[in-house]
Design a protein around this motif. Sequence first.
Motif, PDB file in Angstrom:
ATOM      1  N   GLU A 157       0.805  -1.218   0.000  1.00 37.11           N
ATOM      2  CA  GLU A 157       0.000   0.000   0.000  1.00 37.11           C
ATOM      3  C   GLU A 157       0.842   1.274   0.000  1.00 37.11           C
ATOM      4  OE1 GLU A 157      -3.090  -0.047   2.911  1.00 37.11           O
ATOM      5  OE2 GLU A 157      -3.867  -1.963   2.201  1.00 37.11           O
ATOM      6  N   ASN A 158       2.136   1.153  -0.155  1.00 37.76           N
ATOM      7  CA  ASN A 158       3.010   2.314  -0.123  1.00 37.76           C
ATOM      8  C   ASN A 158       2.996   3.006  -1.485  1.00 37.76           C
ATOM      9  OD1 ASN A 158       5.331   4.053  -0.224  1.00 37.76           O
ATOM     10  ND2 ASN A 158       6.108   2.982   1.572  1.00 37.76           N
ATOM     11  N   LEU A 159       2.487   4.231  -1.494  1.00 39.68           N
ATOM     12  CA  LEU A 159       2.359   4.972  -2.756  1.00 39.68           C
ATOM     13  C   LEU A 159       3.709   5.295  -3.389  1.00 39.68           C
ATOM     14  CD1 LEU A 159      -0.575   7.398  -1.893  1.00 39.68           C
ATOM     15  CD2 LEU A 159      -0.646   5.283  -3.233  1.00 39.68           C
ATOM     16  N   ALA A 179      -4.221  -2.537 -13.647  1.00 38.67           N
ATOM     17  CA  ALA A 179      -5.542  -2.486 -13.014  1.00 38.67           C
ATOM     18  C   ALA A 179      -5.456  -2.891 -11.543  1.00 38.67           C
ATOM     19  CB  ALA A 179      -6.517  -3.390 -13.766  1.00 38.67           C
ATOM     20  N   SER A 180      -4.674  -3.891 -11.259  1.00 38.40           N
ATOM     21  CA  SER A 180      -4.509  -4.355  -9.874  1.00 38.40           C
ATOM     22  C   SER A 180      -3.892  -3.261  -9.003  1.00 38.40           C
ATOM     23  CB  SER A 180      -3.648  -5.616  -9.859  1.00 38.40           C
ATOM     24  OG  SER A 180      -3.317  -5.953  -8.543  1.00 38.40           O
ATOM     25  N   HIS A 181      -2.852  -2.612  -9.518  1.00 34.75           N
ATOM     26  CA  HIS A 181      -2.188  -1.549  -8.757  1.00 34.75           C
ATOM     27  C   HIS A 181      -3.101  -0.334  -8.597  1.00 34.75           C
ATOM     28  CE1 HIS A 181       1.242  -3.995  -8.554  1.00 34.75           C
ATOM     29  NE2 HIS A 181       2.120  -3.295  -9.256  1.00 34.75           N
ATOM     30  N   LEU A 182      -3.836  -0.014  -9.648  1.00 36.95           N
ATOM     31  CA  LEU A 182      -4.754   1.125  -9.555  1.00 36.95           C
ATOM     32  C   LEU A 182      -5.858   0.852  -8.536  1.00 36.95           C
ATOM     33  CD1 LEU A 182      -4.991   2.188 -13.303  1.00 36.95           C
ATOM     34  CD2 LEU A 182      -3.938   3.484 -11.432  1.00 36.95           C
ATOM     35  N   GLU A 183      -6.299  -0.379  -8.479  1.00 40.42           N
ATOM     36  CA  GLU A 183      -7.315  -0.754  -7.490  1.00 40.42           C
ATOM     37  C   GLU A 183      -6.777  -0.559  -6.070  1.00 40.42           C
ATOM     38  OE1 GLU A 183      -9.907  -4.653  -6.076  1.00 40.42           O
ATOM     39  OE2 GLU A 183      -8.812  -4.725  -7.968  1.00 40.42           O
ATOM     40  N   THR A 184      -5.517  -0.923  -5.855  1.00 39.25           N
ATOM     41  CA  THR A 184      -4.895  -0.732  -4.542  1.00 39.25           C
ATOM     42  C   THR A 184      -4.838   0.744  -4.182  1.00 39.25           C
ATOM     43  OG1 THR A 184      -3.558  -2.719  -4.859  1.00 39.25           O
ATOM     44  CG2 THR A 184      -2.821  -1.180  -3.166  1.00 39.25           C
ATOM     45  N   VAL A 185      -4.467   1.570  -5.169  1.00 35.30           N
ATOM     46  CA  VAL A 185      -4.404   3.018  -4.924  1.00 35.30           C
ATOM     47  C   VAL A 185      -5.792   3.561  -4.604  1.00 35.30           C
ATOM     48  CG1 VAL A 185      -3.912   5.270  -5.982  1.00 35.30           C
ATOM     49  CG2 VAL A 185      -2.318   3.375  -6.297  1.00 35.30           C
ATOM     50  N   ALA A 186      -6.811   3.114  -5.343  1.00 34.51           N
ATOM     51  CA  ALA A 186      -8.188   3.565  -5.106  1.00 34.51           C
ATOM     52  C   ALA A 186      -8.650   3.161  -3.707  1.00 34.51           C
ATOM     53  CB  ALA A 186      -9.120   2.996  -6.169  1.00 34.51           C
ATOM     54  N   ASN A 187      -8.378   1.940  -3.312  1.00 32.61           N
ATOM     55  CA  ASN A 187      -8.753   1.480  -1.970  1.00 32.61           C
ATOM     56  C   ASN A 187      -8.030   2.285  -0.893  1.00 32.61           C
ATOM     57  OD1 ASN A 187     -10.535  -0.463  -2.906  1.00 32.61           O
ATOM     58  ND2 ASN A 187      -8.972  -2.071  -2.938  1.00 32.61           N
ATOM     59  N   ALA A 189      -7.042   5.380  -1.204  1.00 32.75           N
ATOM     60  CA  ALA A 189      -7.672   6.700  -1.193  1.00 32.75           C
ATOM     61  C   ALA A 189      -8.982   6.664  -0.415  1.00 32.75           C
ATOM     62  CB  ALA A 189      -7.907   7.173  -2.623  1.00 32.75           C
ATOM     63  N   LEU A 190      -9.774   5.599  -0.604  1.00 31.90           N
ATOM     64  CA  LEU A 190     -11.042   5.472   0.137  1.00 31.90           C
ATOM     65  C   LEU A 190     -10.779   5.345   1.625  1.00 31.90           C
ATOM     66  CD1 LEU A 190     -13.057   3.093  -2.216  1.00 31.90           C
ATOM     67  CD2 LEU A 190     -13.536   5.497  -1.727  1.00 31.90           C
TER      68      LEU A 190
END
Length: 194
Positions: A157-159, A179-187, A189-190
């Motif tokens: 989860e480290n940006l 897509a997998s990495h972007l999903e992690t970033v989105a989660n 952010a939430l």
Amino acid sequence: DALQHLEEALRLLPSDRATIHELSQYYERLEQFEKLDILYNRWLEIAEAEESPSLLLRQAQIQEKKLNNLEKAEISYVKAFQVASDRSPYLLALLQYYIRLQAWDKLDLQLSHLAQSLPLEEQAKLYAEKGAQLLVIPEQKHKVLKAYQQAVACDPENLDYLLPAISLLREEENYEALASHLETVANKALTLKK
């Protein structure tokens, strides 16, 4: 002559730090690097734990650049990294050593070996720093993404590791991993939003 007096003082007081320090400066000025290397070995025997990494780093630089003893230099660079409490500058020195030599296989093997004994967070830093250093070497660009992906695997989860990996995946058009990495970033952010 001052040098002879210092060498005699060292014979009489073999663990006197002030004498060792002053003698090291003389040897360096006179470019007596073999003697300086031997003196560093003695200095390291009596050194406090917090001064050992910087002494090892200086010894490694002398062994590499002045004595051209690459085998001993590599050992000293690795030891400096291993004994340091703040490993960042010593990791950078070790990476740059392998880069100067263009010893890519040795770099990969040594970092894999060193990573095994580190906590995951430090492993992630190690791989991310490898990626950052290799980024500027066009013929090694293929290893950059792998290094950042290893960093993400250790600290998902480290940006600081995710964002470079995302950028590289976009360049490679690897949309599944992207897509997998972007999903992690989105989660992430939430989670931060809550």
